[in-house]
Design an enzyme around this catalytic site. Sequence first.
Site, PDB file in Angstrom:
ATOM      1  N   HIS A 167       0.834  -1.146  -0.052  1.00 52.44           N
ATOM      2  CA  HIS A 167       0.031  -0.176   0.018  1.00 52.44           C
ATOM      3  C   HIS A 167       1.033   1.332  -0.049  1.00 52.44           C
ATOM      4  CE1 HIS A 167      -2.497  -3.293   1.528  1.00 52.44           C
ATOM      5  NE2 HIS A 167      -3.626  -2.501   1.150  1.00 52.44           N
ATOM      6  N   HIS A 207      -4.496   4.198  -3.360  1.00 48.63           N
ATOM      7  CA  HIS A 207      -4.344   3.350  -1.971  1.00 48.63           C
ATOM      8  C   HIS A 207      -3.233   2.174  -1.918  1.00 48.63           C
ATOM      9  CE1 HIS A 207      -6.054   1.856   1.640  1.00 48.63           C
ATOM     10  NE2 HIS A 207      -6.008   0.783   1.123  1.00 48.63           N
ATOM     11  N   GLU A 237     -17.589  -2.445  24.623  1.00 44.86           N
ATOM     12  CA  GLU A 237     -16.669  -3.930  24.604  1.00 44.86           C
ATOM     13  C   GLU A 237     -15.582  -3.946  23.623  1.00 44.86           C
ATOM     14  OE1 GLU A 237     -20.786  -5.122  26.609  1.00 44.86           O
ATOM     15  OE2 GLU A 237     -20.131  -4.026  24.854  1.00 44.86           O
ATOM     16  N   HIS A 289     -29.334 -13.912  25.084  1.00 44.46           N
ATOM     17  CA  HIS A 289     -27.886 -13.831  26.323  1.00 44.46           C
ATOM     18  C   HIS A 289     -27.395 -15.360  26.502  1.00 44.46           C
ATOM     19  CE1 HIS A 289     -29.165  -9.845  26.409  1.00 44.46           C
ATOM     20  NE2 HIS A 289     -28.814  -9.313  27.250  1.00 44.46           N
TER      21      HIS A 289
END
Length: 691
Positions: free
Chosen positions: A45, A280, A428, A490
């Site tokens: 890149h 890129h 999280e 859950h």
Amino acid sequence: MHYSGQGLVILAKVNFIMDKVLLGQAAAQARGLAIDAVHACSSGHLGLPLGAAEIGAVLFSDTLRFNPSVPRWINRDRFVLSAGHGSMFIYTWLHLAGYDLSLDEVKAFRKHHSKTPGHPEFGETDGVECTTGPLGQGVGNAVGMAVSAKMAAARFNTQEHQILDYKVVALAGDGCLQEGVAAEAASFAGHFGLDNLILIYDSNDVTLDAMASATQSEDTALRFTACGFEVQTIDGHDFDSIANALAHAYAAKSGKPQLIVAKTIIGKGIAEVAGTAKAHGEGGAKFSDSARKSLGLPEEHFYVSPEVRAHFAKLKSEREDAYAKWQLTYAAWKSANPDKAALLEPAVNGVRPEANALLAKIPAFPADAKIATRKAGADVLQPIGKELPLLVSGSADLHGSTLNYIAGAGDFTKATPAGRNIRFGIREHAMGAILNGFGYDGLFIASGATFLMFSDYMRPSIRLAGLAKLPVFYIFTHDSVGVGEDGPTHQPVEVTSSLRLIPNLDVIRPGDPEETAGAFAAAVSHTDGPTALILSRQAIPTLNEIPVDVRREGTLKGGYIAKKETSELETIILATGTELQHALAAAKQLGSGVRVVSLPSFERFDRQSDEYRENVLPKNVRKRVAIEAGVTDVWYKYVGLGGKVIGIDCFGFSAPGDTVMKELGITAANVVAAVNALNLVCPACARRTGE
């Protein structure tokens, strides 16, 4: 503006006059090295290494504090290339700055066994602070390093001796900032006032597929301002603008993290693709000859001029002198603070406590205890937390459920940076990346907690922790359909097994409080990778028929004989976690030839010697049944194709936990039925022999 090891002492004046001609040469030659390396291997890149060359020149010439001869110096500034696809950026500047990264290694970009892999990898290349490539992760890692730095300074600096005052500088692109993990981490950094964090946004208006406007229209500067950052916007190709922005960010007293929006041209130096999405990747490499000519480079490939070499050699000498001065300060600090030094130096050297020594500090649980392993974990964490002052425990807004708060250790806040409990909020994904930042920084034993079901939000970070072998650990509670009424959203029937598939990750699912003690001791003493502790919401009995030391030490080994047969061995029942009680209950009904093996950690058990594993699971005993309240596939490595696994290969439902377990067959009665139903004769053999 170079910095010494004590404080942010600027050795040159803030308004120093840089040799911009020399820096321009360094930037052009850095572009040439990137073009040549990518062209040589036909992959890579180019966009960022070319577009951010001036930023690299200022960072590695006049800003970052480091010593290439001592790459893990604890008071170095940490530089994180979050946009890890632009790896030739960091390889080029590490090479020029004098790290142990030869020109031959630069030429070997992306080749097998080189120190220049396709994306930067921690531990493979001196000066690479973290493994990056999955976008946004490096931003979270940098935030974790900044928290670690705040905690370390609060704990180890004294009024007389400031030995730790390093900054964390991260370079990110649009892709990093589009990823949710970066947004979570930025919100956290702003709220906690991490003013030792400097994020440089390589804003080139291009992503991979298209111009950035195809997928984003937000005002990034305003977004970060809202998060609590101080923001500057500059021309990322103007040396004065870059230097002044960095000088301001280093010296800022706002109490806020810093964002520098650097407007750049992606692929600058290759006219055919510069400023477009084609810049890129490696697309511009085919124009290497014309690009090198326009950059004023000679025909010689991988060219670095004597003047640029001399410039960085001089800087390396100055940095070594600054490091030597810091060492004098450190020696004085060490002499004046032997207790602090005795705590810091083992951490710097990666020394962890010995597991059995820790177990000796954890009282045995009452014989009649019937508690959830999450509660047992809370009880175990307290003596471990007292024994290990560098243990950090965080939770994603769930301390009240995960029960991993270290009593008396305080909260980490702007006002109390020495606090050891981190409130990550409902973040999280960022929690995982921030914990990795702690792991890379290497000073603290870091842990974070949430419900097991939500570990999926952390999975990219957990995978990277395994790849980089970071000794962090996770406390995942509410581990099965035993969660009950919260229902299938859950109830993580597949998650424990999916975590077991991540290389270098130890997964430990203890079956009672004493196994939980062993699990925590294993986690904090483990140095070769992350550990996931899988703990129950529901209460389970203490398995007193197994001696305490057998349960604890057996957990350290990952598996052990929980109940030994009293006659010739015929059947082995394997279990883990809350289902171990059912295996033991079934064995009592099945007779004297039954052995029960507790297997809380497949990974730790598999690392034991062949002799130990054969002693626990003799190969000639093929009549085997395993039970775990989760998907069954991973268990067949232990029971064989002729064995039986009692598990849950479907989603659960909302009802009391005991009801769900019974309805889905997680019972001792099912274990007994499975053992009795096993056919001891191989069907193929039976057909051949006519039996």
